[in-house]
Design an enzyme around this catalytic site. Structure first.
Site, PDB file in Angstrom:
ATOM      1  CE  LYS A 119       6.122   9.205 -15.141  1.00 54.06           C
ATOM      2  NZ  LYS A 119       6.847  10.164 -14.365  1.00 54.06           N
TER       3      LYS A 119
HETATM    4  C1  LIG Z   1       5.992   9.718 -13.454  1.00 56.97           C
HETATM    5  C2  LIG Z   1       6.752  10.263 -11.961  1.00 56.97           C
HETATM    6  C3  LIG Z   1       7.025  10.202 -10.663  1.00 56.97           C
HETATM    7  C4  LIG Z   1       6.415   8.598 -10.109  1.00 56.97           C
HETATM    8  O1  LIG Z   1       7.306   7.169 -10.720  1.00 56.97           O
HETATM    9  P1  LIG Z   1       6.176   5.658 -10.823  1.00 56.97           P
HETATM   10  O2  LIG Z   1       6.848   5.226 -11.216  1.00 56.97           O
HETATM   11  O3  LIG Z   1       5.251   5.700 -11.237  1.00 56.97           O
HETATM   12  O4  LIG Z   1       5.763   5.587  -9.325  1.00 56.97           O
HETATM   13  C5  LIG Z   1       7.722  10.445  -9.744  1.00 56.97           C
HETATM   14  N1  LIG Z   1       7.935  11.649  -9.627  1.00 56.97           N
HETATM   15  C6  LIG Z   1       8.222  12.623 -11.259  1.00 56.97           C
HETATM   16  C7  LIG Z   1       8.379  13.779 -11.248  1.00 56.97           C
HETATM   17  C8  LIG Z   1       7.158  11.583 -11.718  1.00 56.97           C
HETATM   18  O5  LIG Z   1       7.950  11.779 -13.406  1.00 56.97           O
END
Ligand SMILES: *Cc1c(COP(=O)(O)O)cnc(C)c1O
Length: 500
Positions: A119
């Site tokens: 993120k």
């Molecule tokens: C947010 C997240 C995901 C999922 O991503 P999306 O964009 O919600 O599909 C997968 N793995 C981790 C570690 C995350 O923080």
């Protein structure tokens, strides 16, 4: 280039919203998500021209196609990109590792940002964008005349810390993150509560994650509070997050294509569908990806859709080894549905908006929608999917650790992706598989240890935990305890802090 504008997925008219407004408001007023009605196309020679670009150069080339230069100039955009990725520990920003050459299996490491989660790639950029737009709006203004934003969010772990690190120290922005007391991992709590910047506030709420999320929703729905404090969101429906994530699809495509001519597939551990949706845009722009493969845990609404054409909630959220993917509904899926409907059922943007608006209220009331056969056919042309349970997730962490020459340690979300990659490789080995790694394993110590403890030579402290995260435990924590999951208590705490 004509100016690039955005429309709501639920609207029967094109509001032609600017990039700035799409980013700063997050959600359209009709509850829909912002999309560009025409997806920009890559220059014909991009495969040659871009293949040796740095991550930052690629980011500029791609973002430029989605943001009019009248809104952000070339110089400003380059500066935003440079600053956003200077916080990453890897020069490549998102390096690609060979996980198993004999299987053409590659790992795209997205966790080299400040909070060790994918993120960061988006939120480092979004934080700088917020600051950029606010600075421009506040040019020459003093005191109360200045526009401020109060970002309020709930987290069960990853989003909160990435948002805090994206927004820390940004002028005219305050950020409040709610989390359930005692229900996030110690490292995640340390990451959020040891940040010293005065504009960062953590609220540890006695309750569950759902309680926190409900309170945040109510804060957003509180008109008076909203007008006074200008509540903003940085959750995964923000268009700028999707946009910033497109870069690593291109970057990794070029890295892998230099090593092998086979067609490229991306495998993406998915929850809210934000990460893989960026891959869809990349593909629609012209990146020659063979398939986008959705990897889910037992919260498998996306996998069931791809298999049946029914998009249907199933009872309660299941707590799994990969908590960042524990969702009932994938909010960004609405964006994909809009394009699929627009491209197949109707060729008309406005009609697509009407259909999506009906579908989304139907989903809310009855818990399911069924897509037309042609929509499902179109979805399957670009996507495939698989669900992976906790047993297989744990076994995959162990299997990769014990067979990889350098004892590679996967985090559980990444392991869901690798398990999916391996089963697709078993069916079709004549492809390159780029499996996205979404978090550093140190963030999910419990699952990683449960899978690897007892193996000769394994030690979490020595083999997994980076010194930087280890050091957090000695830092002072700043926490505002809210002793009851109460909207009023949260609101008065926010007001007290803002007026301080
Ligand atoms: C947010 C997240 C995901 C999922 O991503 P999306 O964009 O919600 O599909 C997968 N793995 C981790 C570690 C995350 O923080």
């Amino acid at each position: 280039m004509a100016s690039q504008t955005y429309r709501s997925t639920r609207s029967a008219v094109d509001q032609a919203v600017s990039f700035e407004d799409a980013v700063m408001t997050g959600l359209a007023s009709d509850g829909g998500l912002f999309v560009p009605s025409t997806i920009p196309q890559l220059p014909a020679s991009f495969l040659d021209d871009w293949k040796d670009c740095t991550f930052q150069e690629l980011a500029f080339n791609i973002l430029r196609l989605y943001i009019s230069s009248s809104e952000i100039s070339d110089t400003e955009l380059k500066d935003l990109i440079t600053r956003s990725y200077s916080t990453f520990r890897s020069d490549e920003v998102t390096p690609v590792k060979v996980l198993d050459k004999s299987k053409n299996l590659y790992l795209l490491e997205l966790f080299h940002g400040p909070t060790y989660a994918f993120k960061d790639v988006a939120l480092q950029f979004v934080g700088n964008l917020f600051e950029f737009f606010l600075k421009r709006r506040n040019d020459g203004k003093q005191g109360d005349a200045r526009e401020t934003i109060t970002v309020v969010g709930a987290t069960s772990g990853d989003t909160g810390s990435a948002a805090i690190y994206g927004l820390r120290g940004k002028k005219d922005v305050d950020v409040f993150i709610l989390y359930p007391t005692g229900r996030i991992s110690p490292i995640q709590e340390e990451q959020m509560t040891t940040v010293e910047d005065k504009n960062v506030h953590t609220l540890s709420v006695k309750g569950t994650f759902d309680d926190c999320q409900d309170i945040v929703k109510q804060v957003f729905g509180d008109k008076q509070f909203n007008e006074t404090y200008h509540v903003g969101a940085v959750n995964s429906i923000n268009w700028a997050r999707i946009l910033a994530q497109m870069t690593y699809y291109f970057y990794s495509y070029f890295q892998v294509s230099k090593q092998s001519d086979l067609p490229v597939r991306f495998v993406v551990p998915s929850g809210n569908f934000g990460d893989i949706l960026a891959g869809y845009f990349a593909k629609e722009m012209g990146l020659p990806a063979d398939k986008l493969i959705i990897a889910t845990n037992n919260n498998d609404i996306l996998d069931r859709f791809l298999k049946t054409g029914r998009y249907e909630k199933s009872g309660e959220v299941k707590a799994t080894y990969s908590p960042a993917m524990d969702i009932l509904i994938s909010s960004n899926f609405e964006r994909l549905l809009w394009y699929l409907v627009r491209n197949t059922v109707t060729k008309d943007d406005n009609k697509a908006g009407e259909i999506l608006s009906t579908w989304m209220s139907q989903l809310k009331t009855s818990g399911s929608i069924t897509a037309q056969p042609e929509v499902l056919v179109a979805a399957r042309a670009d996507f495939d999917s698989q669900a992976v349970d906790d047993v297989e997730t744990g076994a995959t962490i162990k299997n990769i650790y014990t067979t990889h020459p350098e004892n590679y340690v996967l985090d559980p979300h990444t392991a869901v992706g690798i398990a999916t990659s391996l089963s697709f490789i078993a069916k079709d080995s004549k492809k390159n598989y780029i499996s996205l790694s979404t978090a550093h394993p140190a963030k999910f110590a419990e699952v990683v240890n449960a899978s690897l403890s007892g193996i000769d030579g394994y030690s979490f402290e020595d083999k997994v935990l980076p010194a930087e995260l280890k050091a957090l435990s000695t830092k002072e924590k700043r926490i505002n305890l809210i002793d009851e999951a109460s909207l009023e208590k949260v609101k008065s705490k926010i007001i007290e802090i803002l007026n301080h």
